[in-house]
Write an enzyme that holds these catalytic residues in place. Structure first.
Site, PDB file in Angstrom:
ATOM      1  N   ARG A 181       0.801  -1.234   0.000  1.00  0.00           N
ATOM      2  CA  ARG A 181       0.000   0.000   0.000  1.00  0.00           C
ATOM      3  C   ARG A 181       0.830   1.279   0.000  1.00  0.00           C
ATOM      4  O   ARG A 181       0.383   2.332   0.423  1.00  0.00           O
ATOM      5  CB  ARG A 181      -0.967   0.037   1.180  1.00  0.00           C
ATOM      6  N   LYS A 200       2.442  11.715 -10.834  1.00  0.00           N
ATOM      7  CA  LYS A 200       1.620  10.800 -11.649  1.00  0.00           C
ATOM      8  C   LYS A 200       2.453   9.552 -11.918  1.00  0.00           C
ATOM      9  O   LYS A 200       3.562   9.651 -12.458  1.00  0.00           O
ATOM     10  CB  LYS A 200       1.248  11.441 -12.975  1.00  0.00           C
ATOM     11  N   GLU A 259       8.606  19.895 -24.268  1.00  0.00           N
ATOM     12  CA  GLU A 259       7.903  20.182 -23.004  1.00  0.00           C
ATOM     13  C   GLU A 259       8.458  21.464 -22.371  1.00  0.00           C
ATOM     14  O   GLU A 259       7.721  22.247 -21.777  1.00  0.00           O
ATOM     15  CB  GLU A 259       8.029  19.018 -22.017  1.00  0.00           C
ATOM     16  N   LYS A 308       6.054  23.691 -12.767  1.00  0.00           N
ATOM     17  CA  LYS A 308       5.278  22.469 -12.534  1.00  0.00           C
ATOM     18  C   LYS A 308       4.932  22.332 -11.052  1.00  0.00           C
ATOM     19  O   LYS A 308       3.804  21.985 -10.692  1.00  0.00           O
ATOM     20  CB  LYS A 308       6.009  21.226 -13.042  1.00  0.00           C
ATOM     21  N   GLU A 311      -5.474  17.063 -10.711  1.00  0.00           N
ATOM     22  CA  GLU A 311      -5.963  17.510 -12.024  1.00  0.00           C
ATOM     23  C   GLU A 311      -7.475  17.707 -12.078  1.00  0.00           C
ATOM     24  O   GLU A 311      -8.180  17.127 -12.892  1.00  0.00           O
ATOM     25  CB  GLU A 311      -5.496  16.542 -13.136  1.00  0.00           C
ATOM     26  N   ARG A 350      -4.221  22.065 -13.380  1.00  0.00           N
ATOM     27  CA  ARG A 350      -3.180  21.152 -13.879  1.00  0.00           C
ATOM     28  C   ARG A 350      -3.392  20.783 -15.347  1.00  0.00           C
ATOM     29  O   ARG A 350      -2.434  20.428 -16.051  1.00  0.00           O
ATOM     30  CB  ARG A 350      -3.121  19.896 -12.984  1.00  0.00           C
ATOM     31  N   ASN A 396      -1.433  20.212 -20.493  1.00  0.00           N
ATOM     32  CA  ASN A 396      -1.752  19.426 -21.692  1.00  0.00           C
ATOM     33  C   ASN A 396      -1.796  20.249 -22.977  1.00  0.00           C
ATOM     34  O   ASN A 396      -2.265  19.757 -24.004  1.00  0.00           O
ATOM     35  CB  ASN A 396      -3.091  18.704 -21.506  1.00  0.00           C
ATOM     36  N   HIS A 435      -1.134  18.581 -26.306  1.00  0.00           N
ATOM     37  CA  HIS A 435      -1.296  17.145 -26.087  1.00  0.00           C
ATOM     38  C   HIS A 435      -2.570  16.568 -26.690  1.00  0.00           C
ATOM     39  O   HIS A 435      -2.660  15.368 -26.895  1.00  0.00           O
ATOM     40  CB  HIS A 435      -1.228  16.820 -24.595  1.00  0.00           C
ATOM     41  N   HIS A 446      -1.389  13.620 -28.614  1.00  0.00           N
ATOM     42  CA  HIS A 446      -1.772  12.231 -28.321  1.00  0.00           C
ATOM     43  C   HIS A 446      -2.447  11.585 -29.522  1.00  0.00           C
ATOM     44  O   HIS A 446      -2.228  10.411 -29.811  1.00  0.00           O
ATOM     45  CB  HIS A 446      -2.717  12.162 -27.111  1.00  0.00           C
ATOM     46  N   HIS A 486       7.224  11.318 -28.107  1.00  0.00           N
ATOM     47  CA  HIS A 486       6.190  12.096 -27.432  1.00  0.00           C
ATOM     48  C   HIS A 486       6.399  13.600 -27.673  1.00  0.00           C
ATOM     49  O   HIS A 486       5.474  14.318 -28.048  1.00  0.00           O
ATOM     50  CB  HIS A 486       6.198  11.765 -25.947  1.00  0.00           C
TER      51      HIS A 486
HETATM   52  N1  LIG Z   1       4.303  10.857 -14.908  1.00  0.00           N
HETATM   53  C1  LIG Z   1       4.194  11.913 -15.661  1.00  0.00           C
HETATM   54  O1  LIG Z   1       3.712  12.972 -15.227  1.00  0.00           O
HETATM   55  C2  LIG Z   1       4.663  11.842 -17.071  1.00  0.00           C
HETATM   56  C3  LIG Z   1       4.797  13.022 -17.823  1.00  0.00           C
HETATM   57  C4  LIG Z   1       5.318  12.914 -19.111  1.00  0.00           C
HETATM   58  C5  LIG Z   1       5.702  11.681 -19.615  1.00  0.00           C
HETATM   59  N2  LIG Z   1       5.550  10.553 -18.858  1.00  0.00           N
HETATM   60  C6  LIG Z   1       5.957   9.240 -19.360  1.00  0.00           C
HETATM   61  O2  LIG Z   1       7.370   9.277 -19.572  1.00  0.00           O
HETATM   62  C7  LIG Z   1       7.715   8.295 -20.538  1.00  0.00           C
HETATM   63  C8  LIG Z   1       8.727   8.874 -21.483  1.00  0.00           C
HETATM   64  O3  LIG Z   1       9.873   9.235 -20.750  1.00  0.00           O
HETATM   65  P1  LIG Z   1      11.268   9.576 -21.458  1.00  0.00           P
HETATM   66  O4  LIG Z   1      11.030  10.510 -22.581  1.00  0.00           O
HETATM   67  O5  LIG Z   1      12.203   9.954 -20.393  1.00  0.00           O
HETATM   68  O6  LIG Z   1      11.655   8.203 -22.172  1.00  0.00           O
HETATM   69  P2  LIG Z   1      12.426   6.888 -21.694  1.00  0.00           P
HETATM   70  O7  LIG Z   1      12.318   6.644 -20.256  1.00  0.00           O
HETATM   71  O8  LIG Z   1      11.963   5.827 -22.626  1.00  0.00           O
HETATM   72  O9  LIG Z   1      13.947   7.251 -22.040  1.00  0.00           O
HETATM   73  C9  LIG Z   1      14.319   7.485 -23.369  1.00  0.00           C
HETATM   74  C10 LIG Z   1      15.577   6.705 -23.732  1.00  0.00           C
HETATM   75  O10 LIG Z   1      16.714   7.350 -23.192  1.00  0.00           O
HETATM   76  C11 LIG Z   1      17.528   6.414 -22.473  1.00  0.00           C
HETATM   77  N3  LIG Z   1      18.192   7.196 -21.441  1.00  0.00           N
HETATM   78  C12 LIG Z   1      17.665   7.650 -20.283  1.00  0.00           C
HETATM   79  N4  LIG Z   1      18.529   8.470 -19.670  1.00  0.00           N
HETATM   80  C13 LIG Z   1      19.633   8.520 -20.447  1.00  0.00           C
HETATM   81  C14 LIG Z   1      20.865   9.221 -20.353  1.00  0.00           C
HETATM   82  N5  LIG Z   1      21.110  10.079 -19.360  1.00  0.00           N
HETATM   83  N6  LIG Z   1      21.795   9.026 -21.328  1.00  0.00           N
HETATM   84  C15 LIG Z   1      21.514   8.198 -22.373  1.00  0.00           C
HETATM   85  N7  LIG Z   1      20.372   7.536 -22.527  1.00  0.00           N
HETATM   86  C16 LIG Z   1      19.438   7.696 -21.564  1.00  0.00           C
HETATM   87  C17 LIG Z   1      16.561   5.360 -22.021  1.00  0.00           C
HETATM   88  O11 LIG Z   1      17.228   4.142 -21.782  1.00  0.00           O
HETATM   89  C18 LIG Z   1      15.616   5.278 -23.202  1.00  0.00           C
HETATM   90  O12 LIG Z   1      16.148   4.442 -24.199  1.00  0.00           O
HETATM   91  C19 LIG Z   1       6.407   7.869 -21.212  1.00  0.00           C
HETATM   92  O13 LIG Z   1       6.064   6.583 -20.774  1.00  0.00           O
HETATM   93  C20 LIG Z   1       5.391   8.890 -20.700  1.00  0.00           C
HETATM   94  O14 LIG Z   1       4.091   8.347 -20.582  1.00  0.00           O
HETATM   95  C21 LIG Z   1       5.045  10.625 -17.606  1.00  0.00           C
HETATM   96 ZN   LIG Z   2       3.862  15.481 -22.429  1.00  0.00          ZN
END
Ligand SMILES: NC(=O)c1ccc[n+]([C@@H]2O[C@H](COP(=O)([O-])OP(=O)(O)OC[C@H]3O[C@@H](n4cnc5c(N)ncnc54)[C@H](O)[C@@H]3O)[C@@H](O)[C@H]2O)c1
Ligand SMILES: [Zn+2]
Length: 359
Positions: A121, A143, A185, A227, A237, A241, A245, A248, A252, A265
Site C-alpha cells: 500500500r 503521476k 515540453e 510544474k 488535475e 493542472r 496538456n 497534447h 496524443h 512524445h
Molecule cells: N508521470 C508523468 O507525469 C509523465 C509526464 C510525461 C511523460 N511521462 C511518461 O514518460 C515516458 C517517457 O519518458 P522519457 O522521454 O524519459 O523516455 P524513456 O524513459 O523511454 O527514455 C528514453 C531513452 O533514453 C535512455 N536514457 C535515459 N537516460 C539517459 C541518459 N542520461 N543518457 C543516455 N540515454 C538515456 C533510455 O534508456 C531510453 O532508451 C512515457 O512513458 C510517458 O508516458 C510521464
Molecule cells: Zn507530455
C-alpha cells in the site's frame, strides 16, 4: 554551479527537487527516506552509465540494494513487469520501511512509482531522472502509471516522491533526439505560464541546445518551479493542472494514429502545439507573431512543425477518445497570449478539420 532546490509545497506531502551537476549532494538529499533496504530500478542503457555510482552512494548510506534492470522502452510500463518487480521486492524482503529508487527516464520513473505506490500500500519513492523530459516533467508531480494494451497510462495513481534529485551531468549522454523531445515540453512551459522563459529562450536556445550547464540549470529550475506551482494548486488535475496538456490533444492523437514510434512524445507535442495555436489564431485568441515565435523555437530545438501524410479523419477520431474529454466534445488547451492558455471545450469541428487539412 551552486546546487538549486525547488520546493513542491503540497499540504500533505511537501518535498524538494534538488538540481545539481553531479551526484555530490545525492546522499544528504535522500538519506532521510531510503530506509535500510532499497530496490533500485533502472533500464539497460542507464545501467551502463550511472547505476554503479548511485549504488555505491546507497551502500554508503547503509542500504542493502536490490537492483532491478528493465528493458528500455514504453513496453516495459506493463502490469506483467510490475508483477515481476513485486516478486523481486518480496524476495529481497522489502518492508514498509524500505524504498524504491527510480534511476532513468519517464518509463523507469512511471513504472517504479507505480510499484512503490502499490507495494504494501505504498513505500517511500525517490526519483533520479536522467532524461530532459523526466527532469522537467515526469519526475515532478506524482503521476505514476503502467499501460494497458488498450490504453496508455490507464492504470495508475497520484503518488508523490519523497525527494527528486536531478543530476544535470546525466544529460550529456542523452541522444540528440531524446534531448529534443524534452525541449518540446520545456518550450511548452514558456507558452502555458512563463513569459520570462520565452524571452530567455529567444536569446539562449542555442546554448541550451549545446547543453551548456548554466543554461540547463536555469531552464530546468524554471520548469520545475512552474510544474511545482501548478501541481501544488491542483494535485489531482481537477482544474489548473490541465494546462500542462497544451499540445497534447493533437499530440496524443498523432501518437496513436501515426503508430507509436513514428514520433517521439515530444515531437508529437511540438506538432500539437503548432496546430492548436493555429486553431487559437483562427478563433481570434492570439496573433500570428506568437505562432512565428513557437515555430522558430521548435525549429531551433530540431523539432518538427508540419505534419505530413496523416489521415485527418482518423486523427480526429483518436482525439475524441482522449481522457481529457467531457460529454463527447474534444477538450483543447489553447494559447490566449504569451505565457497564457485557457481550456476550451467548444471548438468548432469544422475549424479543427480545416486547420489540420491545411497541413
Ligand atoms: N508521470 C508523468 O507525469 C509523465 C509526464 C510525461 C511523460 N511521462 C511518461 O514518460 C515516458 C517517457 O519518458 P522519457 O522521454 O524519459 O523516455 P524513456 O524513459 O523511454 O527514455 C528514453 C531513452 O533514453 C535512455 N536514457 C535515459 N537516460 C539517459 C541518459 N542520461 N543518457 C543516455 N540515454 C538515456 C533510455 O534508456 C531510453 O532508451 C512515457 O512513458 C510517458 O508516458 C510521464
Ligand atoms: Zn507530455
Amino acid at each position: 554551479m551552486d546546487p538549486r532546490i525547488v520546493r513542491l509545497d503540497l499540504p500533505s506531502d511537501p518535498y524538494s527537487i534538488h538540481i545539481e551537476n553531479s551526484w555530490t549532494g545525492l546522499a544528504p538529499a535522500i538519506k532521510p527516506f531510503v530506509g535500510n533496504k532499497v530496490m533500485l530500478i533502472s533500464d539497460e542503457n542507464v545501467k551502463e552509465l550511472f547505476v554503479h555510482d548511485v549504488k555505491e552512494i546507497l551502500i554508503s548510506l547503509g542500504c542493502q540494494v536490490s537492483l532491478a534492470i528493465i528493458q528500455p522502452g514504453e513496453s516495459s510500463k506493463s502490469l506483467e513487469l510490475a508483477k515481476s518487480l513485486y516478486t523481486q521486492a518480496l524476495n529481497a524482503n522489502l518492508d514498509r520501511s524500505s524504498s524504491v529508487v527510480a534511476l532513468g527516464g519517464g518509463v523507469v520513473g512511471d513504472l517504479a512509482g507505480f510499484v512503490a505506490a502499490t507495494y504494501m500500500r505504498g513505500i517511500n519513492f525517490i526519483q533520479l531522472p536522467t532524461t530532459l523530459l523526466a527532469q522537467i516533467d515526469s519526475s515532478v508531480g506524482g503521476k505514476v502509471a503502467v499501460n494497458h494494451p488498450l490504453a496508455k497510462n490507464i492504470i495508475g495513481s497520484f503518488y508523490q516522491p519523497k525527494s527528486v534529485f536531478i543530476n544535470l551531468h546525466t544529460l550529456r549522454s542523452l541522444s540528440d533526439r531524446q534531448f529534443s523531445t524534452g525541449m518540446a515540453e520545456l518550450i511548452k512551459y514558456g507558452f502555458i505560464w512563463d513569459k520570462e522563459l520565452l524571452q530567455w529562450l529567444e536569446h539562449n536556445i542555442g546554448s541550451l541546445m549545446e547543453r551548456q550547464k548554466d543554461c540547463l540549470a536555469y531552464a530546468i529550475e524554471r520548469c520545475c518551479n512552474t510544474k511545482a506551482h501548478i501541481v501544488s494548486q491542483d494535485e489531482k488535475e481537477k482544474g489548473l493542472r490541465a494546462i500542462l496538456n497544451f499540445g497534447h490533444t493533437i499530440g496524443h492523437g498523432l501518437e496513436s494514429t501515426a503508430g507509436y514510434g513514428q514520433y517521439t512524445h515530444g515531437e508529437a507535442v511540438a506538432l500539437g502545439m503548432v496546430y492548436e495555436s493555429l486553431i487559437a489564431y483562427h478563433m481570434g485568441s492570439i496573433d500570428r507573431a506568437l505562432i512565428d515565435l513557437l515555430i522558430c523555437l521548435l525549429k531551433a530545438a530540431n523539432l518538427p512543425t508540419k505534419v505530413s501524410g496523416v489521415k485527418v479523419e482518423s486523427l480526429i477520431k483518436a482525439m475524441t477518445h482522449d481522457k481529457k474529454n467531457r460529454d463527447g466534445s474534444i477538450v483543447f488547451i489553447l494559447p490566449t497570449g504569451y505565457g497564457q492558455v485557457k481550456v476550451f471545450d467548444n471548438v468548432d469541428t469544422q475549424l479543427i478539420y480545416s486547420v489540420l487539412e491545411g497541413s
